[in-house]
Design a protein around this motif. Structure first.
Motif: not given
Lengths: 480, 315
Positions: B92, B115, B149, B183, B212, B249, B277, B279, B281-282, B284
């Motif tokens: 991630g 990315s 982030e 983020h 976030d 998240g 949730w 994924n 994005e939400l 880690r």
């Protein structure tokens, strides 16, 4: 796979050695029944036949009672508590050793999920034998006088909802106090009791100390009426309990009864809501709601009704109904077609009387007996579903305005087995505990069992206590 | 942010809002977490979960001994966790101290890892004991070096002494610096908050202030991401969504070392917050050693055999 679907995680059936047919366990041996009559026990999850079971009649019952009497007179009553304890410890350890096998057989015969048999039924059954093994040589210190005496031969009849656990609740204290036993398991769930008979053989328990006779209601009725029975212990419906009480009133035989219930789970506005939701779920959907002490009435403080209900429904949508042998199953099959019909009948009456029904979206398997977790809202005290025991995964939701009203509604039932109180306020919990008329009251939890804790009911929920020091009294002559 | 309508920003309104939250019964929360830990995740679901867990890892090194070499090696591993198997997803993010952000960003860009975001711990991590000025500067530095982030710590001292407004204001100030450039993950350090009631309150405080993500721990304090703590935080983001229609998240960090641990986390996410949730994005997972265990379990699923630790790279 876009979502995290759980692949099937089935417990293997290979460990379960189920015979094609079973005799009666009398005097330490499996023997054929007198009339050679048989009935089938099936897996309620798919209606497949598991085994043929003998149907005991009066002749067999007499044989079993005679074996129990002989074992009592010649062996068991003469044995010291210390020696009896060794057998109980041995049985407890064997149950632990064979726990996986027992768990699988119990799930197959009863329909309950393997997670429950594995984590609750079987470990708790072993725990009851361990606990009572500890009492066997200490009875003179239990507060029943300095020479507590056994009754002699006890007849025990157990229900189908927790087959092995109810057997343990009955047999462990009976043996610890020096009684011998004739036990009849339920018609639909005899297998773990018959497996337990093998454990008795393995433990070298003297022949006749435990006898297990299988059959239907008529077998049970005949057993309680046998003239050489010194004590009767019954767990089951209030209806049958009343019949037994009536028939034994003539002979004045001591009897303990653990009967039905319509437990109230009271959620106050200051409750820890997420845990209360879990508690309500556990209170009514544990074991498909086939629990005499189930929290089948939810009493919600009116000012949190909507919020709580929305949380409850969301949580219910995550309940996993399906194959009882899948380790991820939360709710299994209804034990029998007859029980399913009874649940349907009461559920229809709820709708006919104007309550609102909501069921969790579950895929119901094609075969077997199933009922989706269901709640009724808008229920009032006058509805049948608020008064009668449904004994299935059906919750009736009622509301209250003040703590006093909650207690009044909770106690307004002929039953009095269990109640639950959910609040963050300790003083309110203690106050409610003082005013609720129920044998077991849980605070911020539900359906917790321990061999050291006495269990039993008020009013039509039963006579006497099982478990703990109190439970020993039921098996000691003259104990109050 | 619509969530801010729930309060006016004053300490009184915050306090009033937090008082409306239902309490958490610790025993009940522990039981629920323990029950969910019995879920048996096999075959296809295990495969899915392992890849999902890999893509959710914030691959982390937060050591005094971190060097440019160590960071470059971490970045390479983040992009290609298993050099022999290109089907393994990248992680991630990488998570480093603020002075290492530039090195990490540059190396990732040079190896084709554009990315993969770089996360920086900020605000006088891990203790949070520094002046507001230093904390703000710490954050600005990280962002200017390329961090997208920010993992900030809350002022636990202020929280425990009841100065909720102070904690809130600090998170808002950091959020302002992050604005649309980074983020914001807010570390509650639940091991120091101790009670689950505090965890729930701090979660809401962070979400109201504009987090976030809410994150359990720095990894420097034990206990860290225990199952009951993650459960309460997942309940908080689920309920906050009902209030605000905003999905926040969750990032457990600290003590998640094995595939089993990681899968238990994913079960919690699915059954408490919901599949939305599931994924990166939400959700880690802050970890370092976990990645190799996931890779070894993945090899086992593919080949049917367990390999020795020598078949995965040490860093």
């Amino acid at each position: 796979m876009s979502d995290f679907e759980y692949a099937p995680a089935l417990e293997s059936k290979a460990i379960a050695n189920i015979s094609k047919d079973y005799g009666l366990f009398i005097n330490g041996k499996f023997i054929a029944s007198h009339n050679k009559k048989r009935f089938e026990t099936i897996n309620p999850a798919n209606e497949e036949v598991l085994a043929k079971i003998s149907l005991a009649d009066e002749v067999d019952i007499d044989k079993a009672v005679k074996a129990a009497r002989a074992a009592y007179v010649k062996v068991w009553s003469k044995m010291s508590g210390k020696e009896r304890a060794k057998y109980l410890f041995r049985i407890a350890r064997l149950l632990q050793e064979r726990s996986r096998e027992f768990a699988v057989v119990e799930s197959l015969d009863n329909g309950k999920p393997i997670r429950e048999t594995r984590d609750i039924d079987i470990p708790l059954s072993a725990a009851h034998f361990f606990y009572h093994a500890g009492w066997a040589d200490k009875l003179e210190f239990a507060g029943f006088g300095d020479k507590p005496k056994a009754h002699g031969v006890v007849a025990q009849i157990i229900p189908w909802n927790f087959p092995l656990l109810m057997l343990a609740w009955k047999i462990a204290p009976a043996l610890a106090t020096g009684n011998t036993v004739v036990l009849k398991p339920a018609e639909t769930t005899p297998l773990t009791a018959l497996l337990f008979a093998e454990v008795c053989q393995q433990a070298d328990l003297p022949p006749g100390v435990v006898n297990i006779i299988t059959g239907d209601g008529s077998t049970g009725a005949a057993l309680t009426k046998h003239p050489d029975i010194d004590k009767v212990a019954f767990t089951g419906s209030t209806e049958v309990g009343k019949l037994i009480a009536r028939s034994l009133a003539v002979s004045n035989t001591p009897v303990t009864l653990e009967l039905g219930g319509k437990g109230a789970n009271i959620v106050f506005e200051d409750a820890p809501l997420d845990q209360a939701v879990e508690g309500i779920i556990n209170g009514i959907f544990f074991n498909q709601g086939h629990v005499c002490c189930a929290g089948s009435r939810l009493l919600l403080q009116e000012n949190i009704h909507d919020e709580f209900l929305s949380k409850l429904q969301k949580r219910m949508s995550k309940i996993r109904l399906g194959d009882p042998l899948d380790k991820n199953t939360d709710i299994g099959a209804i034990n029998s077609a007859a029980q399913l019909a009874k649940i349907h009948e009461l559920s229809s009456s709820g709708q006919a009387e104007g309550a609102d029904i909501w069921s969790a979206p579950c895929q119901i398997p094609n075969k077997g007996f199933w009922f989706a977790p269901t709640i009724f809202t808008g229920v009032t005290q006058a509805h049948r579903i608020a008064r009668e025991e449904i004994f299935g995964p059906v919750l009736s939701v009622l509301t209250f305005r003040t703590p006093q009203e909650a207690i009044e509604k909770a106690n307004n039932t002929p039953f009095g087995l269990s109640a639950g109180v959910w609040s963050d306020k300790g003083s309110r919990i203690l106050w409610a505990g003082n005013h609720l008329k129920a044998g077991v009251i849980w605070a911020n939890t539900f359906n917790k069992f321990d061999p050291a804790s006495p269990f039993g009911g008020y009013k039509e929920s039963g006579w006497g206590r099982e478990g703990g020091r109190h439970g020993l009294g039921a098996y000691i002559k003259g104990a109050k | 942010m619509s969530a801010l309508n729930l309060i006016d920003g004053s300490e009184t309104s915050l306090r009033r809002f937090l008082q409306t939250l239902a309490g958490v019964d610790q025993i009940g929360a522990q039981e629920r977490a323990a029950m969910l830990a019995t879920r048996s995740i096999k075959t296809t679901s295990k495969k899915w979960a392992i890849d999902m867990a890999i893509s959710m890892i914030d691959l982390t090194t937060l050591e005094g001994a971190d060097t440019a070499g160590k960071i470059r090696s971490l970045c390479s591993k983040a992009l290609r966790p298993d050099p022999q198997d290109p089907s393994v997803p990248h992680v991630g993010a990488v998570c480093v101290y603020n002075d290492m952000v530039g090195i990490a960003r540059k190396h990732l860009d040079s190896i084709g890892g554009q990315s993969i975001p770089v996360a920086a711990v900020a605000t006088a991590f891990p203790s949070g004991r520094a002046s507001r000025k230093v904390k703000l500067q710490d954050t600005k530095d990280a962002i200017s070096l390329g961090a997208t982030e920010i993992d900030m710590v809350i002022d636990r001292g202020a929280f425990l002494s009841g100065h909720l407004g102070e904690v809130f204001d600090e998170i808002r100030a950091i959020k302002e610096i992050c604005s649309d450039k980074a983020h914001l993950k807010v570390i509650l350090e639940t091991g120091e908050l101790v009670t689950l009631d505090n965890v729930r309150k701090a979660s809401y405080l962070a979400m109201l202030a504009g987090a976030d993500f809410i994150k359990t721990s720095t990894g420097k304090v034990t206990p860290a991401a225990t199952a009951p703590v993650v459960l309460v935080m997942l309940e908080a983001v689920r309920d906050f969504y009902e209030l605000s229609q905003v999905r926040i998240g969750v990032k457990p960090a600290g003590g998640i070392r094995t595939t089993k641990d990681a899968i238990k986390q994913l079960v919690l996410v699915k059954e408490i917050a919901g599949a939305e949730w599931l994924n990166p994005e939400l959700f880690r997972i802050g970890a370092s050693a976990l990645l190799n265990d996931l890779l070894m379990q993945r090899m086992k699923l593919t080949t049917g055999r367990y390999s020795s630790a020598n078949y995965v790279t040490v860093d």
